[in-house]
Motif scaffolding. Structure first.
Motif, PDB file in Angstrom:
ATOM      1  N   GLN A 116      59.797  38.597  30.728  1.00 22.72           N
ATOM      2  CA  GLN A 116      61.580  37.119  30.142  1.00 22.72           C
ATOM      3  C   GLN A 116      62.461  37.403  28.514  1.00 22.72           C
ATOM      4  OE1 GLN A 116      59.092  33.543  32.143  1.00 22.72           O
ATOM      5  NE2 GLN A 116      59.639  34.844  34.627  1.00 22.72           N
ATOM      6  N   ASN A 117      61.034  37.384  27.417  1.00 23.37           N
ATOM      7  CA  ASN A 117      61.319  36.923  26.159  1.00 23.37           C
ATOM      8  C   ASN A 117      61.092  38.192  25.400  1.00 23.37           C
ATOM      9  OD1 ASN A 117      61.511  33.890  26.612  1.00 23.37           O
ATOM     10  ND2 ASN A 117      59.301  34.703  27.724  1.00 23.37           N
ATOM     11  N   PRO A 118      62.187  39.822  25.931  1.00 20.36           N
ATOM     12  CA  PRO A 118      62.172  40.781  25.068  1.00 20.36           C
ATOM     13  C   PRO A 118      61.733  40.506  23.761  1.00 20.36           C
ATOM     14  CG  PRO A 118      64.608  40.360  26.289  1.00 20.36           C
ATOM     15  CD  PRO A 118      63.527  39.760  26.368  1.00 20.36           C
ATOM     16  N   GLY A 119      62.409  39.913  22.803  1.00 20.30           N
ATOM     17  CA  GLY A 119      62.666  39.788  21.806  1.00 20.30           C
ATOM     18  C   GLY A 119      61.566  38.939  21.235  1.00 20.30           C
ATOM     19  N   VAL A 120      60.375  39.183  21.790  1.00 26.53           N
ATOM     20  CA  VAL A 120      59.148  38.190  20.948  1.00 26.53           C
ATOM     21  C   VAL A 120      58.348  39.361  21.407  1.00 26.53           C
ATOM     22  CG1 VAL A 120      57.105  36.381  21.005  1.00 26.53           C
ATOM     23  CG2 VAL A 120      59.522  35.630  21.911  1.00 26.53           C
ATOM     24  N   GLN A 121      57.656  39.713  20.020  1.00 30.60           N
ATOM     25  CA  GLN A 121      56.807  40.567  19.339  1.00 30.60           C
ATOM     26  C   GLN A 121      55.257  40.139  19.742  1.00 30.60           C
ATOM     27  OE1 GLN A 121      55.772  41.613  15.389  1.00 30.60           O
ATOM     28  NE2 GLN A 121      54.928  43.344  15.923  1.00 30.60           N
ATOM     29  N   LEU A 122      54.141  40.332  20.799  1.00 31.10           N
ATOM     30  CA  LEU A 122      52.722  39.769  21.188  1.00 31.10           C
ATOM     31  C   LEU A 122      52.124  40.400  20.921  1.00 31.10           C
ATOM     32  CD1 LEU A 122      53.268  38.445  24.792  1.00 31.10           C
ATOM     33  CD2 LEU A 122      53.044  36.847  22.647  1.00 31.10           C
ATOM     34  N   VAL A 123      50.827  40.652  19.721  1.00 28.46           N
ATOM     35  CA  VAL A 123      50.065  40.622  19.164  1.00 28.46           C
ATOM     36  C   VAL A 123      48.267  39.719  19.052  1.00 28.46           C
ATOM     37  CG1 VAL A 123      48.504  41.405  17.111  1.00 28.46           C
ATOM     38  CG2 VAL A 123      51.399  41.060  16.745  1.00 28.46           C
ATOM     39  N   VAL A 124      47.498  40.860  20.671  1.00 28.21           N
ATOM     40  CA  VAL A 124      46.844  39.836  20.723  1.00 28.21           C
ATOM     41  C   VAL A 124      45.729  40.285  20.192  1.00 28.21           C
ATOM     42  CG1 VAL A 124      45.181  39.879  23.295  1.00 28.21           C
ATOM     43  CG2 VAL A 124      47.723  39.149  23.023  1.00 28.21           C
ATOM     44  N   GLU A 270      48.196  19.469  17.209  1.00 29.12           N
ATOM     45  CA  GLU A 270      48.735  19.326  17.541  1.00 29.12           C
ATOM     46  C   GLU A 270      50.687  19.212  16.760  1.00 29.12           C
ATOM     47  OE1 GLU A 270      47.501  15.938  19.958  1.00 29.12           O
ATOM     48  OE2 GLU A 270      45.988  15.573  18.654  1.00 29.12           O
ATOM     49  N   GLU A 271      50.714  19.316  15.916  1.00 30.79           N
ATOM     50  CA  GLU A 271      52.248  19.363  15.321  1.00 30.79           C
ATOM     51  C   GLU A 271      52.769  20.608  16.132  1.00 30.79           C
ATOM     52  OE1 GLU A 271      51.622  19.968  11.415  1.00 30.79           O
ATOM     53  OE2 GLU A 271      51.324  18.236  10.653  1.00 30.79           O
ATOM     54  N   ALA A 272      54.154  20.165  16.084  1.00 32.16           N
ATOM     55  CA  ALA A 272      55.230  20.984  16.528  1.00 32.16           C
ATOM     56  C   ALA A 272      54.948  22.432  15.985  1.00 32.16           C
ATOM     57  CB  ALA A 272      56.304  20.473  17.581  1.00 32.16           C
ATOM     58  N   SER A 273      54.703  23.855  17.121  1.00 30.98           N
ATOM     59  CA  SER A 273      54.470  25.188  16.599  1.00 30.98           C
ATOM     60  C   SER A 273      56.205  25.638  17.134  1.00 30.98           C
ATOM     61  CB  SER A 273      53.954  25.831  17.552  1.00 30.98           C
ATOM     62  OG  SER A 273      53.798  25.792  18.569  1.00 30.98           O
ATOM     63  N   ILE A 274      56.242  26.504  15.820  1.00 28.79           N
ATOM     64  CA  ILE A 274      57.377  27.575  16.836  1.00 28.79           C
ATOM     65  C   ILE A 274      57.458  27.863  18.543  1.00 28.79           C
ATOM     66  CG2 ILE A 274      57.482  28.274  14.638  1.00 28.79           C
ATOM     67  CD1 ILE A 274      57.401  31.172  16.250  1.00 28.79           C
ATOM     68  N   ARG A 275      58.531  27.671  18.720  1.00 29.75           N
ATOM     69  CA  ARG A 275      59.547  27.285  20.100  1.00 29.75           C
ATOM     70  C   ARG A 275      58.538  28.241  21.136  1.00 29.75           C
ATOM     71  NH1 ARG A 275      64.342  29.062  22.628  1.00 29.75           N
ATOM     72  NH2 ARG A 275      64.643  29.093  24.072  1.00 29.75           N
ATOM     73  N   ALA A 276      58.740  30.598  19.963  1.00 30.42           N
ATOM     74  CA  ALA A 276      58.112  31.388  21.166  1.00 30.42           C
ATOM     75  C   ALA A 276      56.342  31.397  21.178  1.00 30.42           C
ATOM     76  CB  ALA A 276      58.051  32.580  20.164  1.00 30.42           C
ATOM     77  N   THR A 277      55.679  29.744  20.202  1.00 31.60           N
ATOM     78  CA  THR A 277      54.615  29.567  20.519  1.00 31.60           C
ATOM     79  C   THR A 277      54.652  29.033  21.738  1.00 31.60           C
ATOM     80  OG1 THR A 277      54.136  30.364  18.189  1.00 31.60           O
ATOM     81  CG2 THR A 277      51.919  29.072  19.443  1.00 31.60           C
ATOM     82  N   SER A 278      55.212  27.657  21.315  1.00 30.89           N
ATOM     83  CA  SER A 278      54.757  26.948  22.384  1.00 30.89           C
ATOM     84  C   SER A 278      55.729  27.268  24.156  1.00 30.89           C
ATOM     85  CB  SER A 278      55.713  25.402  21.993  1.00 30.89           C
ATOM     86  OG  SER A 278      55.876  25.035  20.925  1.00 30.89           O
ATOM     87  N   GLU A 279      56.384  28.098  24.069  1.00 34.35           N
ATOM     88  CA  GLU A 279      56.747  28.683  25.838  1.00 34.35           C
ATOM     89  C   GLU A 279      55.822  29.919  25.572  1.00 34.35           C
ATOM     90  OE1 GLU A 279      59.031  28.464  27.454  1.00 34.35           O
ATOM     91  OE2 GLU A 279      60.660  27.374  25.867  1.00 34.35           O
ATOM     92  N   PHE A 280      54.830  30.622  25.255  1.00 33.52           N
ATOM     93  CA  PHE A 280      53.548  30.973  25.395  1.00 33.52           C
ATOM     94  C   PHE A 280      52.655  30.621  26.711  1.00 33.52           C
ATOM     95  CE2 PHE A 280      49.894  34.263  25.056  1.00 33.52           C
ATOM     96  CZ  PHE A 280      50.629  35.113  25.386  1.00 33.52           C
ATOM     97  N   ALA A 281      52.211  29.044  25.330  1.00 32.85           N
ATOM     98  CA  ALA A 281      51.574  28.281  25.172  1.00 32.85           C
ATOM     99  C   ALA A 281      51.584  27.217  26.428  1.00 32.85           C
ATOM    100  CB  ALA A 281      51.431  27.303  24.443  1.00 32.85           C
ATOM    101  N   ASP A 282      52.677  27.233  27.724  1.00 30.58           N
ATOM    102  CA  ASP A 282      53.373  26.845  28.932  1.00 30.58           C
ATOM    103  C   ASP A 282      53.398  27.900  29.683  1.00 30.58           C
ATOM    104  OD1 ASP A 282      53.714  24.377  28.010  1.00 30.58           O
ATOM    105  OD2 ASP A 282      55.912  24.637  27.468  1.00 30.58           O
ATOM    106  N   ALA A 283      52.708  28.944  29.486  1.00 34.72           N
ATOM    107  CA  ALA A 283      53.627  30.520  30.046  1.00 34.72           C
ATOM    108  C   ALA A 283      51.414  30.276  30.516  1.00 34.72           C
ATOM    109  CB  ALA A 283      53.462  31.290  29.895  1.00 34.72           C
ATOM    110  N   VAL A 284      50.877  30.255  29.476  1.00 38.19           N
ATOM    111  CA  VAL A 284      49.374  30.957  29.920  1.00 38.19           C
ATOM    112  C   VAL A 284      48.895  29.239  31.094  1.00 38.19           C
ATOM    113  CG1 VAL A 284      47.148  30.550  28.975  1.00 38.19           C
ATOM    114  CG2 VAL A 284      48.905  31.855  27.898  1.00 38.19           C
ATOM    115  N   ILE A 285      49.482  28.272  30.628  1.00 34.13           N
ATOM    116  CA  ILE A 285      48.918  27.014  31.244  1.00 34.13           C
ATOM    117  C   ILE A 285      49.692  27.164  33.208  1.00 34.13           C
ATOM    118  CG2 ILE A 285      49.214  24.495  31.968  1.00 34.13           C
ATOM    119  CD1 ILE A 285      49.294  24.251  28.567  1.00 34.13           C
TER     120      ILE A 285
END
Length: 294
Positions: A116-124, A270-285
């Motif tokens: 859904q987000n091909p422009g995001v690079q994930l490093v796990v 608890e401060e707002a993070s960049i949008r990509a990070t917030s979206e990934f966190a929501d995806a996990v939840i």
């Protein structure tokens, strides 16, 4: 001093080798050496010293490394924020995951998120619980999936609870059991993860608190290793129940007492993070919620 000086310096310090760093950075070794000489001249001190056939950081190099890494982290965050001005999800997300969770939680989340987000690079990174917390505090990680944190400055969102089970080979005398008390495992040779891992420390504590003899016959540094040893007919292992996902093994529920823990999503604040990070966190939840309801 330019940005490339910091990146070159960090590459050399990470590999403790000019040759390997040069290969990674796609520059010649003489060029890299000259850049470090320029940096040392500007700083007025030596950053590296010879150590046998290799190199190591001087005390000044270790100190400078902390600030250089911090500077790179902040600049990367700024680049990610700029990338998102066009409302397309971009940037890089660095996630630290404990081994016992990563194997069964992360792959489906990563696969769906990337589609859904091909422009995001994930490093796990698969890390110990301590290293996940350290990475969040020093800024080298954006998110962590681990256990209830020991550091107060970390923001924690509960994901789910997991129970530990005894996993035995098919020909073991307990293979047909569904439940087992902790005291019934006294003196039973086991294959466990090393004490570097929170999983092992929790098992040690449970046995000690209930005055049950713990006999460790084999120690491994990965969940997959423990499962492989047991599956091959070696000693039983104790792991979280969900660690068996995707295997043909079955587990015996441990009772009296039950060993369990909470898995959490961790961030530095608890401060707002960049949008990509917030979206990934929501995806996990969302994934955890869907799995629980399904």
């Amino acid at each position: 001093m330019e940005l490339r000086h910091l990146r070159y310096f960090l590459a050399i310090s990470n590999h403790t080798s000019f040759r390997i760093a040069a290969e990674e950075l796609l520059v010649s070794q003489p060029t890299l050496s000259q850049q470090m000489k320029d940096l040392e001249k500007e700083l007025g001190c030596s950053l590296f010293e010879r150590a046998g056939r290799g190199i190591r950081l001087t005390q000044a190099g270790v100190l400078f490394g902390e600030y250089a890494q911090r500077a790179i982290n902040v600049l990367d965050e700024g680049q990610a924020a700029i990338d998102e001005f066009d409302q397309l999800l971009r940037g890089r997300i660095r996630v630290g995951v404990v081994q016992t969770v990563g194997a069964y939680l992360i792959p489906p989340v990563v696969a769906e998120f990337k589609s859904q987000n091909p422009g995001v690079q994930l490093v796990v990174h698969e890390l110990s619980a301590d290293d996940v917390e350290n990475g969040l505090v020093d800024g080298s990680l954006d998110l962590g999936i681990s256990f209830e944190p020991t550091r107060r400055q970390l923001h924690c969102r509960w994901l789910f609870g997991e129970r530990f089970v005894l996993i035995v080979p098919a020909d073991h005398m307990w293979a047909n059991r569904r439940r087992i008390r902790l005291d019934q495992m006294a003196g039973e040779p086991l294959c466990l993860m090393t004490k570097d891992f929170c999983t092992r420390r929790m098992i040690d504590a449970a046995f000690a608190q209930n005055d049950v003899e713990l006999q460790v016959a084999v120690e491994m540094t990965s969940v997959a290793g423990c499962l492989a040893v047991t599956n091959a007919g070696g000693p039983p292992t104790i792991l979280p129940e969900l660690a068996m996902t995707g295997t043909d093994l079955s587990g015996i529920r441990i009772e009296s007492p039950m060993i369990r823990r909470s898995v959490c999503l961790l961030q530095a604040s608890e401060e707002a993070s960049i949008r990509a990070t917030s979206e990934f966190a929501d995806a996990v939840i969302h994934h955890v919620g869907a799995a629980a309801s399904g």
